[in-house]
Design an enzyme around this catalytic site. Sequence first.
Site, short mmCIF file in Angstrom:
data_model
loop_
_atom_site.label_atom_id
_atom_site.label_comp_id
_atom_site.label_asym_id
_atom_site.label_seq_id
_atom_site.Cartn_x
_atom_site.Cartn_y
_atom_site.Cartn_z
N ASN A 1 -7.75 -3.17 14.32
CA ASN A 1 -9.14 -3.43 13.93
C ASN A 1 -9.25 -4.60 12.95
O ASN A 1 -10.29 -4.84 12.37
CB ASN A 1 -9.78 -2.17 13.34
N ASP B 1 0.81 -1.21 0.00
CA ASP B 1 0.00 0.00 0.00
C ASP B 1 0.85 1.26 0.00
O ASP B 1 2.07 1.22 0.15
CB ASP B 1 -0.95 0.00 1.21
N GLU C 1 -9.79 -2.02 5.32
CA GLU C 1 -10.47 -1.74 6.58
C GLU C 1 -11.71 -2.61 6.75
O GLU C 1 -12.24 -3.16 5.78
CB GLU C 1 -10.87 -0.26 6.63
N HIS D 1 -7.37 -4.94 10.13
CA HIS D 1 -7.05 -4.66 8.74
C HIS D 1 -5.72 -5.28 8.33
O HIS D 1 -4.82 -5.45 9.14
CB HIS D 1 -7.06 -3.15 8.44
#
Length: 243
Positions: free
Chosen positions: A136, A67, A143, A138
Amino acid sequence: MRVFCAADYGRASRVAANIISAQVIMKPDCVLGLATGSTPIGTYEELVRRYEQGDLDFSKVHSINLDEYRGLSPENDQSYRYFMNTHLFDFINIDKKNTYVPDGLEPDKEKACRDYEEIIKAHGGVDLQILGLGHNGHIGFNEPGSVFEKETHCVTLAENTREANARFFKSMDEVPTEAYTMGIGSIMRARKIVVIVTGESKREIVKKAFLGPVTPEVPASILQLHSDVILVGDEPALTDFPR
């Protein structure tokens, strides 16, 4: 899935470096899928040390990063291209022309994602993908949501993700709100995946991701369906994981 539980971060980093080293030695022209963030730094430092000792040759290796922040130039010290250069590429004999990171300055979101997906396909996919694990759930910048995104896409970063990354910026206002990331499908097509998790703060999400239901609300849970995943962690992160 195989699990390697090390006593601490340093030893977990060496285990991950062992797996990457073996891949490079067995297939000198392999395609490595690389990750950024604080977790893999120890692994990259160990790879640099082994290269300096003459144990590894990266001259034929290609790398494809997960990313990049949208809007940051490669020269920006918070970009992931800059991170990779300063933590790994500048210190080994990899040809930087063979290292790929999404173009954070491409204004056309669809073009940026399409071009990057073509790079992945042109190299025959990823042989070994390195992943961290967000609090979380990811992976990359995928996400939590209602569906698993298949291919490279532009994502609006969750507020808790931005807050977690704010420590690298001068202020919260400077943290980008968007990023280009490989999709879940792109990640899952990697032939082997290594997930590195360390620290007590990752304990709960490790349980949700690898022992809970497969759901896009915990993106990393999809890894339960991959045929060759190695989970590398330290004792605090894997305290509740059966071994």
